[in-house]
Design an enzyme around this catalytic site. Sequence first.
Site, PDB file in Angstrom:
ATOM      1  CG  LEU A   4      -1.837   1.214   1.405  1.00 52.99           C
ATOM      2  CD1 LEU A   4      -3.211   0.786   1.930  1.00 52.99           C
ATOM      3  CD2 LEU A   4      -1.227   2.250   2.356  1.00 52.99           C
ATOM      4  CG  ASN A  17      -0.610   6.285   3.195  1.00 50.49           C
ATOM      5  OD1 ASN A  17       0.219   5.395   3.344  1.00 50.49           O
ATOM      6  ND2 ASN A  17      -0.961   7.092   4.188  1.00 50.49           N
ATOM      7  CG  ASP A  18      -0.285  10.668   3.747  1.00 56.73           C
ATOM      8  OD1 ASP A  18      -1.286  10.117   3.279  1.00 56.73           O
ATOM      9  OD2 ASP A  18      -0.241  11.105   4.913  1.00 56.73           O
ATOM     10  CD  GLN A  34       3.741   7.630   5.780  1.00 52.92           C
ATOM     11  OE1 GLN A  34       3.100   7.160   6.696  1.00 52.92           O
ATOM     12  NE2 GLN A  34       5.039   7.866   5.860  1.00 52.92           N
ATOM     13  CG  ASP A  44       0.891  14.154   9.062  1.00 54.00           C
ATOM     14  OD1 ASP A  44       1.454  13.066   9.254  1.00 54.00           O
ATOM     15  OD2 ASP A  44      -0.348  14.291   8.968  1.00 54.00           O
TER      16      ASP A  44
END
Length: 492
Positions: free
Chosen positions: A38, A40-41, A57, A160
Amino acid sequence: MKEKQLIYNAFEKINENKKNRKEDPYRLKFHLMPPVGLLNDPNGLIQYKGVYHVFYQWNPFETSHGPKFWGHYTSTDMIHWKEEYPALIPSESYEKNGCYSGSAVERDGQLILFYTGNVKTENNERKTYQCIAVSNDGVHFEKSGPVLFLPDGFTPHFRDPKVWKRGNTWYMIIGAQTVEEQGTAVLFSSPDLEKWEYKGPIAGSLMNGLGQFGYMWECPDFFELDCKDVLLVSPQGLEPEGYKYQNLFQSGYFIGKWREGTTEFPHGEFTELDRGFDFYAPQTFRDERGRRIMIGWMGITDEREAFQPTIEKGWIHALSMPRELVLHGEKLYQKPLPELMKLRNSKDFSSHISLANEEKLWQEICGDVIELKVEFEKIEAKTFKLSIRNNIEITVQLDKEIVTFKRKSWKDGLMESRSCPLKKLEQLHLFLDTSSVELFLNDGQEVFTARFFPDLSDKEITFYTDGQIDFFLEKWSLGAYHKDELSININN
């Protein structure tokens, strides 16, 4: 030892998924994706010593969310990409449940990553640490550990970090949740990137004239553009409001004027960056040409996520195309980078078209990896519609000044829609990949991004109007990003 074992396990997964990567027809051609697992960001976007760095990520072990690595791509031209060794692996006690999102800066020739170390205790309590890793070559990183701890007044949903410099001072903004469960963005300052002074919330729910606005703010970004200050943020917990806030989570921006060094940031309204289904956690950077470039996660954590068909092939999600941000008044326009023109294989169609009262299909513009550009010359109609592979439908109701973007859900096969106001239709610019679409209207005034998974044999594109529309249409077949995959013999 733990890091070596994690790397071994990750590359074992990569090698196991090699056949799936080659055979999956939904693997994208000109978007960055994970080799397995997976994504993501986007994280740590920067141009360092002439090289573009895109970190992300990455959970290499599952197609679900879990302990995150930082995957890493580099490029000198935004077209040829090299998959690098993972930059961060969650091997230390202060990050054992994931090296969460963050940013990158250059200082004295070194590339420095800031990220959130995520920890969950045996009682499932969360702890959070803002950490540093340093590199002299942009590829190999040495961790320095935490430099900032959770201040009073906030829950451990505190993550973050985005870091930048103005004058002689470094600043850090962090997405946070107050103990009252209000979303906010928190500011810190430092003379040296190591000792950080807490300044306080700079924006958030119940601040600067804003009412209740979400229980958590993620992935903040703060930058100056044309003498104004822009805060990007991804709030969680907004209720739908007309056409707005239709996704589970949102990404958007506030524009104002920051009193530098303080937490005073009077700003305007929140504006969503993307009107589509799959855009979240964007991050920007300023390149050596002075452009403000943004990349987002082309995905979102919602009830549809687990039904994506790429899961069967061992991977899920991708990053958006890079887009330049340009400020027009109080509105951010998004423009595809000119570098992407290098993807054009040929111009397959170029013509002035007059469309009147009937649906038309031009075989010349069908395809699955293409770029379409439509410049409208004359409009005497109430409706303009574009259908893509019987899976995506774009409708502009010219009389009602509304544009609607529909796609067929891969969860239940039903059509779902997103809409926004559009006073005038002047231009339509569309980038179609094997399983994604990015639509730019009126030179980037409004943007829709979505993943979709059509029938592989269906490449039809149709136009429809209920009146008379004249336009100039261009179509290009697009090539793929050139990628050098990371290859490691795990037996050595």
